[in-house]
Write an enzyme that holds these catalytic residues in place. Structure first.
Site, PDB file in Angstrom:
ATOM      1  N   CYS A   1       0.885  -1.187   0.000  1.00 26.34           N
ATOM      2  CA  CYS A   1       0.000   0.000   0.000  1.00 26.34           C
ATOM      3  C   CYS A   1       0.904   1.212   0.000  1.00 26.34           C
ATOM      4  O   CYS A   1       1.083   1.873   1.028  1.00 26.34           O
ATOM      5  CB  CYS A   1      -0.925  -0.012   1.210  1.00 26.34           C
ATOM      6  SG  CYS A   1      -1.888  -1.530   1.387  1.00 26.34           S
TER       7      CYS A   1
ATOM      8  N   ALA B   1       1.366   4.360  -1.649  1.00 20.28           N
ATOM      9  CA  ALA B   1       1.189   5.817  -1.748  1.00 20.28           C
ATOM     10  C   ALA B   1       1.231   6.483  -0.373  1.00 20.28           C
ATOM     11  O   ALA B   1       0.728   5.906   0.604  1.00 20.28           O
ATOM     12  CB  ALA B   1      -0.132   6.128  -2.444  1.00 20.28           C
ATOM     13  N   PRO B   2       1.866   7.664  -0.277  1.00 19.11           N
ATOM     14  CA  PRO B   2       2.471   8.465  -1.357  1.00 19.11           C
ATOM     15  C   PRO B   2       3.890   8.057  -1.739  1.00 19.11           C
ATOM     16  O   PRO B   2       4.534   8.732  -2.534  1.00 19.11           O
ATOM     17  CB  PRO B   2       2.448   9.881  -0.777  1.00 19.11           C
ATOM     18  CG  PRO B   2       2.594   9.671   0.685  1.00 19.11           C
ATOM     19  CD  PRO B   2       1.852   8.414   1.007  1.00 19.11           C
ATOM     20  N   GLY B   3       4.405   6.970  -1.152  1.00 12.50           N
ATOM     21  CA  GLY B   3       5.666   6.411  -1.620  1.00 12.50           C
ATOM     22  C   GLY B   3       6.882   6.649  -0.747  1.00 12.50           C
ATOM     23  O   GLY B   3       7.981   6.193  -1.082  1.00 12.50           O
ATOM     24  N   GLY B   4       6.730   7.341   0.370  1.00 12.53           N
ATOM     25  CA  GLY B   4       7.886   7.694   1.191  1.00 12.53           C
ATOM     26  C   GLY B   4       8.724   6.516   1.644  1.00 12.53           C
ATOM     27  O   GLY B   4       9.958   6.555   1.607  1.00 12.53           O
ATOM     28  N   LYS B   5       8.065   5.435   2.073  1.00 14.16           N
ATOM     29  CA  LYS B   5       8.820   4.274   2.556  1.00 14.16           C
ATOM     30  C   LYS B   5       9.540   3.577   1.396  1.00 14.16           C
ATOM     31  O   LYS B   5      10.658   3.081   1.560  1.00 14.16           O
ATOM     32  CB  LYS B   5       7.884   3.309   3.286  1.00 14.16           C
ATOM     33  CG  LYS B   5       7.260   3.900   4.544  1.00 14.16           C
ATOM     34  CD  LYS B   5       6.337   2.894   5.216  1.00 14.16           C
ATOM     35  CE  LYS B   5       5.565   3.533   6.364  1.00 14.16           C
ATOM     36  NZ  LYS B   5       4.576   4.542   5.887  1.00 14.16           N
TER      37      LYS B   5
ATOM     38  N   ASP C   1      -0.610   0.256  -5.521  1.00 13.08           N
ATOM     39  CA  ASP C   1      -1.737   1.020  -5.001  1.00 13.08           C
ATOM     40  C   ASP C   1      -2.945   0.783  -5.898  1.00 13.08           C
ATOM     41  O   ASP C   1      -2.809   0.350  -7.053  1.00 13.08           O
ATOM     42  CB  ASP C   1      -1.427   2.514  -4.909  1.00 13.08           C
ATOM     43  CG  ASP C   1      -2.294   3.200  -3.861  1.00 13.08           C
ATOM     44  OD1 ASP C   1      -1.869   3.285  -2.694  1.00 13.08           O
ATOM     45  OD2 ASP C   1      -3.418   3.624  -4.196  1.00 13.08           O
TER      46      ASP C   1
ATOM     47  N   ASP D   1       2.194  -1.775   4.874  1.00 14.74           N
ATOM     48  CA  ASP D   1       1.762  -0.609   5.654  1.00 14.74           C
ATOM     49  C   ASP D   1       0.308  -0.342   5.284  1.00 14.74           C
ATOM     50  O   ASP D   1       0.017   0.333   4.318  1.00 14.74           O
ATOM     51  CB  ASP D   1       2.650   0.593   5.334  1.00 14.74           C
ATOM     52  CG  ASP D   1       2.352   1.777   6.232  1.00 14.74           C
ATOM     53  OD1 ASP D   1       2.581   1.664   7.441  1.00 14.74           O
ATOM     54  OD2 ASP D   1       1.876   2.811   5.724  1.00 14.74           O
TER      55      ASP D   1
ATOM     56  N   CYS E   1      -0.069   3.653  11.045  1.00 16.08           N
ATOM     57  CA  CYS E   1       0.174   4.931  11.735  1.00 16.08           C
ATOM     58  C   CYS E   1      -0.978   5.197  12.700  1.00 16.08           C
ATOM     59  O   CYS E   1      -1.477   6.311  12.801  1.00 16.08           O
ATOM     60  CB  CYS E   1       0.358   6.081  10.746  1.00 16.08           C
ATOM     61  SG  CYS E   1      -1.049   6.375   9.648  1.00 16.08           S
TER      62      CYS E   1
END
Length: 447
Positions: free
Chosen positions: A260, A262-266, A284, A328, A380
């Site tokens: 999952c 988006a937004p792609g930080g990990k 996504d 995530d 989160c």
């Protein structure tokens, strides 16, 4: 000259009536009004102050108003909240200014009849020896709800899940603006070089000790306007998310699935740890989110990332066998309420259906993990039903998986007793967003 109080009222009205996100509504309003410096900071403090204390402010209004709260017109109610916030919860604002400017604001918006009502309540507060009282402290749920401006349901959940002391510290952490963190793009620069460059652009950056290449940013203004951002030298990411990728431990040459994404930080942080080698499949369900991931990867110079449209809970697209899987999952977001204060009042804030969806995504994702591979399940949020209970259920129903004992860096403390393969990060213990991480490994056949 734009009036910060008037701008704050308009933003709060948009949030109240249109369910607008506070950060977007406020940012757009400040930009459109050309507000800067002290006025911009004051408008922001007013908006976030009212959002963070809505229940408390309304509780105080009820102590002074003969008119029931439900019968007070929305603009009048918002002006009262703004006025009371200035009187009781903001320093350096004279009482006369808080009262008089509130009355002027009412008249400016055609609320002549309400102006006297507003004036009466605010002046009543200034004259009162005891400004307001809170509920009986023996009723902890009600007391915490009003004092920290959260629903009784949330106060009850955190007390039951984490104990009274942790619950109160969590509730305290919801006030004030949270720290802004970034991940240094090690494909292009180093922590020291980025800190120096940002300093030259008027931004202070400090290393975060427990996560390598993580920095806290101060005085950024608009992130997107920074030269260092445009050149892809960093991306915004909380230290909790960076620790999540650190515990996933991706290596150069790995096949990694970000279920999952988006937004792609990990995925971006993983790509940097992998030195742009191997493959990352960022998945996504929505095209616009996949486009966002592609854009971010391009800005950062990441070339080993492939976007893939799929539903994480359904076996719709066959995935390659992976060395690492990051799961995530969509969650209730209780760990980031300080970043989105308006969502703490949602009727469906605590979801009773999400755990089932999350578990489906976890189980479906695990099918693609190679023997000896590592899978991280994360959220989160701060809700054991979405976190610890899903992780325990997964291990009980998947005997070919085992929990991986976590090697936590110095500076990261557990807030609650948990299994050695999991950690609930909390703002008051870890100085991060609220976040949950569990690490699993698929047993090798000889295990």
């Amino acid at each position: 000259m734009p009036n910060p109080r008037n701008l704050a009222l308009k933003v709060l009205l948009k949030i109240e009536q249109d369910s607008a996100y506070s950060n977007l509504a406020l940012g757009n309003a400040i930009r459109d009004a050309g507000l800067g410096g002290v006025d911009s900071a004051f408008a922001s403090a007013l908006v976030y102050g009212v959002l963070e204390r809505k229940i408390t402010l309304d509780y105080i209004i009820k102590q002074y108003s003969k008119l029931p709260l439900r019968k007070i017109e929305i603009k009048t109610k918002l002006i009262l909240r703004l006025g009371i916030l200035q009187l009781l919860f903001m320093d350096k604002i004279p009482e006369s200014a808080a009262v008089n400017e509130s009355v002027k604001l009412a008249k400016k918006h055609g609320l002549q009849k309400s102006a006297g009502f507003i004036n009466g309540i605010l002046r009543g507060i200034t004259r009162a020896e005891v400004k307001y009282t809170l509920p009986d402290e023996n009723d902890k749920i009600r007391y915490f709800s009003v004092k920290y401006s959260v629903t009784e349901e949330l106060a009850s959940l955190w007390i039951d899940s984490y104990g009274e002391s942790n619950a109160e510290e969590l509730l305290k952490s919801l006030s004030g603006r949270p720290k802004l963190c970034a991940r240094v793009n090690t494909l292009k620069t180093t922590s020291d070089s980025l800190i120096s460059e940002l300093e030259a652009q008027g931004v202070r950056a400090e290393k975060i000790g427990f996560v390598k290449n993580a920095v806290a940013l101060f005085g950024t203004g608009s992130i997107e306007n920074l030269s260092a951002y445009k050149r892809g030298l960093f991306h915004v990411q909380d230290a909790s998310s960076q620790l999540c990728v650190q515990l996933l431990d991706p290596k150069p040459g790995d096949i990694l699935l970000d279920i999952c994404s988006a937004p792609g930080g990990k995925a971006f942080t993983a790509a940097q740890k992998m030195k742009n080698r191997g493959k990352i499949y960022s998945c996504d369900l929505y095209d616009h989110k996949l486009k966002l991931i592609k854009s971010g990867a391009q800005r950062l110079g990441i070339t080993n990332l492939i976007t893939l449209k799929r539903d994480g809970a359904a076996p719709s697209v066959r995935l390659p066998l992976a060395d690492r899987i990051l799961c995530d999952v969509p969650c209730s977001g209780l760990g980031i309420l300080s970043r989105k204060p308006e969502i703490r009042y949602k009727d469906d804030l605590i979801s009773y259906s999400l755990p089932d969806l999350q578990y489906k995504i976890l189980c479906e994702s695990s099918k693609s993990l190679a023997a000896g591979g590592r899978l991280v399940y994360s959220t989160c949020t701060l809700n054991p039903a979405e976190n610890n209970e899903n992780a325990l259920k997964f291990l009980e129903e998947h005997p070919d998986f085992e929990g991986v004992p976590l090697k936590l860096p110095n500076g990261v403390e557990r807030a609650v007793d948990e299994q050695e393969y999991e950690i609930t990060l909390t703002p008051h213990k870890a100085n991060t967003d609220g976040f949950y991480i569990a690490v699993f490994q698929r047993r090798r056949r000889s295990d």
